[in-house]
Motif scaffolding. Sequence first.
Motif, mmCIF file in Angstrom:
data_model
loop_
_atom_site.group_PDB
_atom_site.id
_atom_site.type_symbol
_atom_site.label_atom_id
_atom_site.label_comp_id
_atom_site.label_asym_id
_atom_site.label_seq_id
_atom_site.Cartn_x
_atom_site.Cartn_y
_atom_site.Cartn_z
ATOM 1 N N VAL A 43 0.702 -1.350 -0.434
ATOM 2 C CA VAL A 43 0.087 -0.122 0.282
ATOM 3 C C VAL A 43 1.062 1.272 -0.162
ATOM 4 O O VAL A 43 0.767 2.519 -0.250
ATOM 5 N N GLN A 44 1.282 1.393 1.045
ATOM 6 C CA GLN A 44 2.851 2.795 0.618
ATOM 7 C C GLN A 44 3.546 2.930 -0.881
ATOM 8 O O GLN A 44 3.799 3.815 -0.648
ATOM 9 N N MET A 45 4.322 1.787 -1.249
ATOM 10 C CA MET A 45 4.636 1.901 -2.347
ATOM 11 C C MET A 45 3.689 3.118 -3.147
ATOM 12 O O MET A 45 4.456 4.051 -3.906
ATOM 13 N N PRO A 46 2.585 2.413 -3.960
ATOM 14 C CA PRO A 46 1.626 3.109 -4.690
ATOM 15 C C PRO A 46 1.414 4.865 -4.399
ATOM 16 O O PRO A 46 1.461 5.682 -4.789
ATOM 17 N N VAL A 47 0.928 4.469 -3.151
ATOM 18 C CA VAL A 47 1.342 5.990 -1.892
ATOM 19 C C VAL A 47 2.211 7.105 -2.960
ATOM 20 O O VAL A 47 1.873 7.926 -3.064
ATOM 21 N N PHE A 48 3.186 6.651 -2.597
ATOM 22 C CA PHE A 48 5.077 7.230 -2.142
ATOM 23 C C PHE A 48 4.406 7.429 -4.362
ATOM 24 O O PHE A 48 4.978 8.765 -3.965
ATOM 25 N N ILE A 49 4.642 6.598 -4.621
ATOM 26 C CA ILE A 49 4.719 6.935 -6.235
ATOM 27 C C ILE A 49 3.382 7.966 -6.481
ATOM 28 O O ILE A 49 3.677 8.442 -7.111
ATOM 29 N N GLY A 50 2.287 7.384 -6.428
ATOM 30 C CA GLY A 50 1.423 8.395 -6.767
ATOM 31 C C GLY A 50 1.546 10.187 -6.596
ATOM 32 O O GLY A 50 1.310 10.735 -7.337
ATOM 33 N N LEU A 51 2.574 10.210 -5.156
ATOM 34 C CA LEU A 51 2.451 11.267 -4.802
ATOM 35 C C LEU A 51 3.286 12.079 -5.405
ATOM 36 O O LEU A 51 3.126 13.519 -5.474
ATOM 37 N N PHE A 52 4.282 11.552 -5.744
ATOM 38 C CA PHE A 52 5.412 12.170 -6.566
ATOM 39 C C PHE A 52 5.277 12.234 -7.899
ATOM 40 O O PHE A 52 5.625 13.418 -8.249
ATOM 41 N N HIS A 53 4.326 11.308 -8.059
ATOM 42 C CA HIS A 53 4.019 11.707 -10.010
ATOM 43 C C HIS A 53 3.097 13.681 -9.807
ATOM 44 O O HIS A 53 3.008 14.169 -10.140
ATOM 45 N N VAL A 54 1.748 13.657 -8.672
ATOM 46 C CA VAL A 54 0.990 14.097 -8.699
ATOM 47 C C VAL A 54 1.579 15.404 -7.646
ATOM 48 O O VAL A 54 1.609 16.722 -8.770
ATOM 49 N N LEU A 55 2.219 15.488 -7.337
ATOM 50 C CA LEU A 55 3.477 16.833 -7.152
ATOM 51 C C LEU A 55 4.529 17.440 -8.307
ATOM 52 O O LEU A 55 4.722 18.569 -8.924
ATOM 53 N N ARG A 56 4.419 16.125 -9.046
ATOM 54 C CA ARG A 56 6.103 16.804 -10.188
ATOM 55 C C ARG A 56 4.709 17.088 -10.949
ATOM 56 O O ARG A 56 5.165 18.230 -11.771
ATOM 57 N N SER A 57 3.493 16.910 -11.116
ATOM 58 C CA SER A 57 2.482 17.059 -11.581
ATOM 59 C C SER A 57 2.017 18.309 -12.221
ATOM 60 O O SER A 57 1.527 19.279 -12.898
ATOM 61 N N PHE A 58 2.234 19.544 -11.040
ATOM 62 C CA PHE A 58 2.032 20.849 -10.531
ATOM 63 C C PHE A 58 3.454 21.407 -11.789
ATOM 64 O O PHE A 58 2.816 22.857 -12.558
ATOM 65 N N ASN A 59 3.887 20.906 -12.181
ATOM 66 C CA ASN A 59 4.942 21.573 -13.776
ATOM 67 C C ASN A 59 5.698 21.418 -13.976
ATOM 68 O O ASN A 59 6.127 19.905 -13.687
ATOM 69 N N ARG A 60 4.997 21.088 -15.151
ATOM 70 C CA ARG A 60 5.229 20.262 -16.506
ATOM 71 C C ARG A 60 5.724 21.314 -17.270
ATOM 72 O O ARG A 60 6.322 20.779 -18.952
ATOM 73 N N THR A 61 6.753 22.369 -17.030
ATOM 74 C CA THR A 61 7.738 22.626 -17.971
ATOM 75 C C THR A 61 8.480 21.754 -17.780
ATOM 76 O O THR A 61 9.026 20.686 -17.427
ATOM 77 N N GLY A 62 9.851 22.840 -18.991
ATOM 78 C CA GLY A 62 10.953 22.154 -19.469
ATOM 79 C C GLY A 62 10.900 20.537 -20.123
ATOM 80 O O GLY A 62 9.963 19.929 -20.360
ATOM 81 N N THR A 63 12.157 19.920 -20.075
ATOM 82 C CA THR A 63 12.462 19.045 -20.952
ATOM 83 C C THR A 63 12.868 18.077 -20.045
ATOM 84 O O THR A 63 13.191 16.749 -20.965
ATOM 85 N N SER A 64 14.144 18.308 -18.865
ATOM 86 C CA SER A 64 14.472 17.506 -18.227
ATOM 87 C C SER A 64 13.303 16.066 -17.478
ATOM 88 O O SER A 64 12.748 17.013 -17.317
ATOM 89 N N GLY A 65 14.224 15.312 -17.065
ATOM 90 C CA GLY A 65 13.078 13.646 -16.972
ATOM 91 C C GLY A 65 11.974 13.416 -17.599
ATOM 92 O O GLY A 65 12.160 13.430 -18.601
ATOM 93 N N ASN A 66 11.180 13.457 -17.086
ATOM 94 C CA ASN A 66 9.955 12.751 -17.201
ATOM 95 C C ASN A 66 8.891 14.694 -17.727
ATOM 96 O O ASN A 66 7.774 14.046 -17.599
ATOM 97 N N ALA A 67 9.423 15.677 -18.061
ATOM 98 C CA ALA A 67 9.054 16.891 -17.990
ATOM 99 C C ALA A 67 7.958 16.690 -19.322
ATOM 100 O O ALA A 67 8.799 16.324 -20.153
ATOM 101 N N LEU A 68 6.894 17.845 -19.390
ATOM 102 C CA LEU A 68 6.028 17.638 -21.017
ATOM 103 C C LEU A 68 6.475 18.026 -22.091
ATOM 104 O O LEU A 68 5.820 18.218 -23.012
ATOM 105 N N GLY A 69 7.863 19.007 -21.333
ATOM 106 C CA GLY A 69 8.228 20.105 -21.957
ATOM 107 C C GLY A 69 6.683 21.671 -22.429
ATOM 108 O O GLY A 69 6.858 22.238 -23.319
#
Length: 382
Positions: free
Chosen positions: A106-132
Motif C-alpha cells: 500500500v505504501q509504495m503506490p502512495v509514494f509513487i502517486g504522491l511523487f507523480h502528483v507533486l511533479r505534475s504541478f510543474n510540467r515545463t522544461g524537457t529534463s526528466g519526465n517533464a512534458l515540455g
Amino acid sequence: MLNFVYWPISAILWFWHKASGFLFDPSSGISWVLAIILLVVTIRILLFKPMLNQQRSAIKMQQLAPEMQAIKEKYKNDQQAQALAMRQLQKEMGVNPLGGCLPILVQMPVFIGLFHVLRSFNRTGTSGNALGMSVEQNWNTPNYIFGVDEVRSFLLARVLNAPLSSSVGMGEDQYAAFTVPGTPADFTRMDIMIVAIPLIVVAALATHFNARMSVERTRARQEAGLVKRQEGPMGQQMDMMNKMMLWFFPIMILVTGAFWHIGLLVYMVTNNVWTYFQQRYIFGKLDEEEKEAIAAKKAAKREAQEKLAPKVGQKPINPKKGGKRQAAQNAQQSQSGEASTANKASSHLPDGNSAKGQQGPASKPAPGQKPANRKKRKRKKK
C-alpha cells in the motif's frame, strides 16, 4: 496506467489542503506542507491494524523457523509436498505470509502517486519526465482533482523561499514555472538546497534508526532464547537484508534525494518519524503479549504437574512405565483408605454398633420389636 492511484492521492491531498486553509492562508507554503503531513497521517492510520498483524505474523514465522527447516529437510526432494506441508503448518498456527506484504504494497503506490502528483504541478522544461509545456500552458492546466486556482496556489507556495515542487537537481529552465508568467524566478538553487538537504539528511537518519530498532529487537529476542537464529543460507540472507536496511537504504536516500521534490521529502520525513514512534508502541505491545503468553504456558504446565503429582502415601506416576495402571492403583488405594477410615469411625460408636443400620442401647425399638429389659438380662447373668 496508474490513474487509479493518482486520483485518490490527489483527492486526499486536496481535502487536507482545503481543511488546512481554515487555519492558514490557502496559498501559503505551511498550508500545503500541513496537507502533505495529514496525508501521511491518514494513510498510516488506515495501515496501523495491518501493520500490527504483520508484526504478529513475523513473530510467529520466527517461532516456526525450526519446524519449517525440518520440513525442508524432510521433503527436500519433493517441492510440492514441501509447499503443502508448510501451508498446513502456517494454517494451523494462523500465519498468513502474504499478510505481512500488505503495508508495503500500500505504501509504495502512495509514494509513487504522491511523487507523480507533486511533479505534475510543474510540467515545463524537457529534463526528466517533464512534458515540455510552456509556463502559460502549465499555469492554466489542472492537475488531476486540483483546479487551475489550486495549481497556481501550489506553484507560488514557498518554504523558506523554496517552491514545494522544486528539487535540488531540477533544471533551471523549470524555475520560471514557479512565478507568475512573464516574471523572472525569485529564488535560486541555494534556496532549494537550504530546505532540501536537511530534509534529505533527516529522512536518511530516520530510515537508519528505524531499521536499527528492528534489528536490535530481533537480536535481543534471539539472545533471550525467544526465537532461534537462522543458520546456513537463510541466516546469511537475513544478515544481508539487515545490512541493507541499516546502511544501503539510507545511503540511497542521500544519493537520490537531490531528485526528490521538497513536498516529497516532507512526506518521507513525516512517514519515517511516524514509523519510529509506531514501532516503539507496537514492539512494546507485542512484548507484553509475549510475556503474558509465556506466563500462561508456565501456569498451565505447573497446573498439569500438580495434577500428576502423587498424594501422600502414593507412589509417583511414571508415564513411561505404566503410568495409567499406577494411577488406577493409586485411586483404588485412595478408595480403600477412605473405606477403612469409615469402618474405624463406626467401630468407635457406643456398644460397638456401626453407624448404619445398628441402634445403640438408648435407641428406640424398631416397629414390631419388643423393648429390651435390662433387669432380666442382669438376673440371667446372676
